[in-house]
Write a protein that holds these residues in place. Structure first.
Motif, PDB file in Angstrom:
ATOM      1  N   LEU A  44      40.479  43.813  27.984  1.00  0.00           N
ATOM      2  CA  LEU A  44      40.630  42.755  26.985  1.00  0.00           C
ATOM      3  C   LEU A  44      40.164  41.412  27.556  1.00  0.00           C
ATOM      4  O   LEU A  44      39.447  40.657  26.899  1.00  0.00           O
ATOM      5  CB  LEU A  44      42.091  42.657  26.540  1.00  0.00           C
ATOM      6  N   TYR A  45      40.534  41.120  28.778  1.00  0.00           N
ATOM      7  CA  TYR A  45      40.099  39.876  29.423  1.00  0.00           C
ATOM      8  C   TYR A  45      38.606  39.930  29.773  1.00  0.00           C
ATOM      9  O   TYR A  45      37.867  38.978  29.527  1.00  0.00           O
ATOM     10  CB  TYR A  45      40.909  39.613  30.692  1.00  0.00           C
ATOM     11  N   LEU A  46      38.160  41.027  30.375  1.00  0.00           N
ATOM     12  CA  LEU A  46      36.766  41.116  30.810  1.00  0.00           C
ATOM     13  C   LEU A  46      35.793  41.092  29.642  1.00  0.00           C
ATOM     14  O   LEU A  46      34.685  40.572  29.775  1.00  0.00           O
ATOM     15  CB  LEU A  46      36.554  42.376  31.647  1.00  0.00           C
ATOM     16  N   ARG A  92      31.015  43.892  37.875  1.00  0.00           N
ATOM     17  CA  ARG A  92      31.655  44.493  39.053  1.00  0.00           C
ATOM     18  C   ARG A  92      33.102  44.852  38.785  1.00  0.00           C
ATOM     19  O   ARG A  92      33.611  45.840  39.295  1.00  0.00           O
ATOM     20  CB  ARG A  92      31.590  43.540  40.245  1.00  0.00           C
ATOM     21  N   GLU A  93      33.775  44.020  37.990  1.00  0.00           N
ATOM     22  CA  GLU A  93      35.197  44.270  37.729  1.00  0.00           C
ATOM     23  C   GLU A  93      35.406  45.506  36.868  1.00  0.00           C
ATOM     24  O   GLU A  93      36.393  46.212  37.027  1.00  0.00           O
ATOM     25  CB  GLU A  93      35.853  43.049  37.106  1.00  0.00           C
ATOM     26  N   TYR A  94      34.470  45.798  35.950  1.00  0.00           N
ATOM     27  CA  TYR A  94      34.582  47.038  35.173  1.00  0.00           C
ATOM     28  C   TYR A  94      34.549  48.242  36.103  1.00  0.00           C
ATOM     29  O   TYR A  94      35.301  49.192  35.935  1.00  0.00           O
ATOM     30  CB  TYR A  94      33.452  47.150  34.154  1.00  0.00           C
ATOM     31  N   ALA A  95      33.692  48.199  37.104  1.00  0.00           N
ATOM     32  CA  ALA A  95      33.613  49.301  38.068  1.00  0.00           C
ATOM     33  C   ALA A  95      34.904  49.413  38.859  1.00  0.00           C
ATOM     34  O   ALA A  95      35.356  50.522  39.174  1.00  0.00           O
ATOM     35  CB  ALA A  95      32.428  49.089  39.010  1.00  0.00           C
ATOM     36  N   ARG A  96      35.518  48.298  39.158  1.00  0.00           N
ATOM     37  CA  ARG A  96      36.764  48.332  39.929  1.00  0.00           C
ATOM     38  C   ARG A  96      37.932  48.863  39.108  1.00  0.00           C
ATOM     39  O   ARG A  96      38.879  49.386  39.666  1.00  0.00           O
ATOM     40  CB  ARG A  96      37.063  46.954  40.505  1.00  0.00           C
ATOM     41  N   ILE A  97      37.872  48.704  37.782  1.00  0.00           N
ATOM     42  CA  ILE A  97      38.910  49.300  36.943  1.00  0.00           C
ATOM     43  C   ILE A  97      38.946  50.801  37.195  1.00  0.00           C
ATOM     44  O   ILE A  97      40.004  51.393  37.409  1.00  0.00           O
ATOM     45  CB  ILE A  97      38.665  49.022  35.445  1.00  0.00           C
ATOM     46  N   ALA A  98      37.778  51.415  37.192  1.00  0.00           N
ATOM     47  CA  ALA A  98      37.700  52.863  37.389  1.00  0.00           C
ATOM     48  C   ALA A  98      38.228  53.288  38.755  1.00  0.00           C
ATOM     49  O   ALA A  98      38.792  54.363  38.904  1.00  0.00           O
ATOM     50  CB  ALA A  98      36.261  53.336  37.206  1.00  0.00           C
ATOM     51  N   ARG A 121      61.637  34.908  28.653  1.00  0.00           N
ATOM     52  CA  ARG A 121      60.546  34.230  29.351  1.00  0.00           C
ATOM     53  C   ARG A 121      59.979  35.190  30.396  1.00  0.00           C
ATOM     54  O   ARG A 121      60.730  35.775  31.172  1.00  0.00           O
ATOM     55  CB  ARG A 121      61.079  32.970  30.030  1.00  0.00           C
ATOM     56  N   HIS A 122      58.664  35.370  30.410  1.00  0.00           N
ATOM     57  CA  HIS A 122      58.067  36.341  31.323  1.00  0.00           C
ATOM     58  C   HIS A 122      56.683  35.908  31.801  1.00  0.00           C
ATOM     59  O   HIS A 122      56.069  35.001  31.242  1.00  0.00           O
ATOM     60  CB  HIS A 122      57.997  37.726  30.668  1.00  0.00           C
ATOM     61  N   TYR A 123      56.229  36.588  32.837  1.00  0.00           N
ATOM     62  CA  TYR A 123      54.959  36.301  33.498  1.00  0.00           C
ATOM     63  C   TYR A 123      54.413  37.613  34.025  1.00  0.00           C
ATOM     64  O   TYR A 123      55.163  38.473  34.484  1.00  0.00           O
ATOM     65  CB  TYR A 123      55.224  35.342  34.666  1.00  0.00           C
ATOM     66  N   TYR A 124      53.097  37.787  33.940  1.00  0.00           N
ATOM     67  CA  TYR A 124      52.487  38.908  34.657  1.00  0.00           C
ATOM     68  C   TYR A 124      51.195  38.444  35.300  1.00  0.00           C
ATOM     69  O   TYR A 124      50.621  37.428  34.944  1.00  0.00           O
ATOM     70  CB  TYR A 124      52.257  40.140  33.770  1.00  0.00           C
ATOM     71  N   ARG A 125      50.796  39.233  36.286  1.00  0.00           N
ATOM     72  CA  ARG A 125      49.548  38.954  36.996  1.00  0.00           C
ATOM     73  C   ARG A 125      48.872  40.280  37.311  1.00  0.00           C
ATOM     74  O   ARG A 125      49.524  41.268  37.648  1.00  0.00           O
ATOM     75  CB  ARG A 125      49.897  38.145  38.231  1.00  0.00           C
ATOM     76  N   VAL A 126      47.556  40.285  37.174  1.00  0.00           N
ATOM     77  CA  VAL A 126      46.724  41.412  37.571  1.00  0.00           C
ATOM     78  C   VAL A 126      45.765  40.881  38.612  1.00  0.00           C
ATOM     79  O   VAL A 126      45.100  39.868  38.385  1.00  0.00           O
ATOM     80  CB  VAL A 126      45.936  42.008  36.385  1.00  0.00           C
ATOM     81  N   GLN A 127      45.700  41.539  39.741  1.00  0.00           N
ATOM     82  CA  GLN A 127      44.826  41.105  40.824  1.00  0.00           C
ATOM     83  C   GLN A 127      43.883  42.212  41.219  1.00  0.00           C
ATOM     84  O   GLN A 127      44.271  43.373  41.281  1.00  0.00           O
ATOM     85  CB  GLN A 127      45.640  40.737  42.060  1.00  0.00           C
ATOM     86  N   GLY A 128      42.672  41.823  41.495  1.00  0.00           N
ATOM     87  CA  GLY A 128      41.669  42.718  42.054  1.00  0.00           C
ATOM     88  C   GLY A 128      40.951  41.982  43.173  1.00  0.00           C
ATOM     89  O   GLY A 128      41.329  40.868  43.544  1.00  0.00           O
ATOM     90  N   GLU A 129      39.908  42.582  43.699  1.00  0.00           N
ATOM     91  CA  GLU A 129      39.155  41.979  44.805  1.00  0.00           C
ATOM     92  C   GLU A 129      38.672  40.577  44.450  1.00  0.00           C
ATOM     93  O   GLU A 129      38.841  39.648  45.223  1.00  0.00           O
ATOM     94  CB  GLU A 129      37.960  42.868  45.160  1.00  0.00           C
ATOM     95  N   ALA A 177      52.569  30.678  25.166  1.00  0.00           N
ATOM     96  CA  ALA A 177      51.916  31.415  26.245  1.00  0.00           C
ATOM     97  C   ALA A 177      50.748  30.653  26.845  1.00  0.00           C
ATOM     98  O   ALA A 177      50.078  29.876  26.162  1.00  0.00           O
ATOM     99  CB  ALA A 177      51.421  32.757  25.720  1.00  0.00           C
ATOM    100  N   HIS A 178      50.510  30.883  28.128  1.00  0.00           N
ATOM    101  CA  HIS A 178      49.336  30.398  28.846  1.00  0.00           C
ATOM    102  C   HIS A 178      48.709  31.601  29.532  1.00  0.00           C
ATOM    103  O   HIS A 178      49.425  32.503  29.991  1.00  0.00           O
ATOM    104  CB  HIS A 178      49.710  29.393  29.938  1.00  0.00           C
ATOM    105  N   THR A 179      47.409  31.589  29.646  1.00  0.00           N
ATOM    106  CA  THR A 179      46.733  32.645  30.390  1.00  0.00           C
ATOM    107  C   THR A 179      45.510  32.064  31.089  1.00  0.00           C
ATOM    108  O   THR A 179      44.943  31.068  30.639  1.00  0.00           O
ATOM    109  CB  THR A 179      46.332  33.818  29.461  1.00  0.00           C
ATOM    110  N   VAL A 180      45.152  32.665  32.199  1.00  0.00           N
ATOM    111  CA  VAL A 180      43.986  32.226  32.957  1.00  0.00           C
ATOM    112  C   VAL A 180      43.352  33.454  33.602  1.00  0.00           C
ATOM    113  O   VAL A 180      44.041  34.389  33.993  1.00  0.00           O
ATOM    114  CB  VAL A 180      44.361  31.160  34.017  1.00  0.00           C
ATOM    115  N   LEU A 181      42.034  33.442  33.637  1.00  0.00           N
ATOM    116  CA  LEU A 181      41.279  34.455  34.360  1.00  0.00           C
ATOM    117  C   LEU A 181      40.487  33.709  35.419  1.00  0.00           C
ATOM    118  O   LEU A 181      39.785  32.745  35.117  1.00  0.00           O
ATOM    119  CB  LEU A 181      40.321  35.193  33.415  1.00  0.00           C
ATOM    120  N   ARG A 182      40.640  34.137  36.648  1.00  0.00           N
ATOM    121  CA  ARG A 182      39.948  33.485  37.759  1.00  0.00           C
ATOM    122  C   ARG A 182      39.139  34.511  38.534  1.00  0.00           C
ATOM    123  O   ARG A 182      39.491  35.674  38.590  1.00  0.00           O
ATOM    124  CB  ARG A 182      40.938  32.814  38.699  1.00  0.00           C
ATOM    125  N   ARG A 183      38.077  34.021  39.140  1.00  0.00           N
ATOM    126  CA  ARG A 183      37.275  34.806  40.075  1.00  0.00           C
ATOM    127  C   ARG A 183      37.430  34.100  41.416  1.00  0.00           C
ATOM    128  O   ARG A 183      36.671  33.177  41.719  1.00  0.00           O
ATOM    129  CB  ARG A 183      35.809  34.821  39.640  1.00  0.00           C
TER     130      ARG A 183
END
Length: 140
Positions: A55-57, A67-73, A90-98, A114-120
């Protein structure tokens, strides 16, 4: 998630006041991956996490997200949750990859904003390229 995976994923009973990396142009110091590794999840939970990351990608240009699609697999992501697991808290989640950091918080207004951020982290979008150039060369 299985009960064991949920215990690993929930890293704090209370959500932080905002996203962990704040509103700065870069993520700053690396955040240690916490929570549960995607490779450890069962098929249903893994599919849900993959859909969440997709959804984010899907909002990124393909050349940035490729590259991140490949890392999902490969299951190289980690998922962490902070706060109660019941709806409405009140809640928070984070997803981290390389080279991926997704943060989501719903902590303002008692969990109604809500707030959301996608970072590289290895190639931030908000970098000040001009300041970096000036710092690396001699300008008079």
């Amino acid at each position: 998630m299985s009960a064991a995976d949920r215990r690993a994923a929930v890293v704090a009973d209370h959500a932080p006041g905002d996203i962990r990396t704040a509103t700065s142009a870069s993520a700053g110091d690396p955040i240690e991956p916490r929570g549960v590794a995607a490779s450890r999840l069962g098929p249903g939970a893994r599919a849900a996490l993959d859909r969440l990351v997709t959804l984010y990608l899907d909002r990124m240009r393909p050349e940035l997200a490729g590259r991140e699609y490949a890392r999902i697999a490969s299951g190289e992501q980690w998922f962490a949750w902070e706060g109660p697991t019941r709806p409405g808290g009140r809640h928070y989640y984070r997803v981290q990859g390389e080279d991926l950091l997704i943060e989501y918080d719903n902590t303002s207004d008692d969990g109604n904003h809500a707030h959301t951020v996608l970072r590289r982290p290895h190639g931030e979008f908000g970098a000040d390229v001009l300041a970096a150039h000036r710092a690396s060369t001699h300008h008079h």
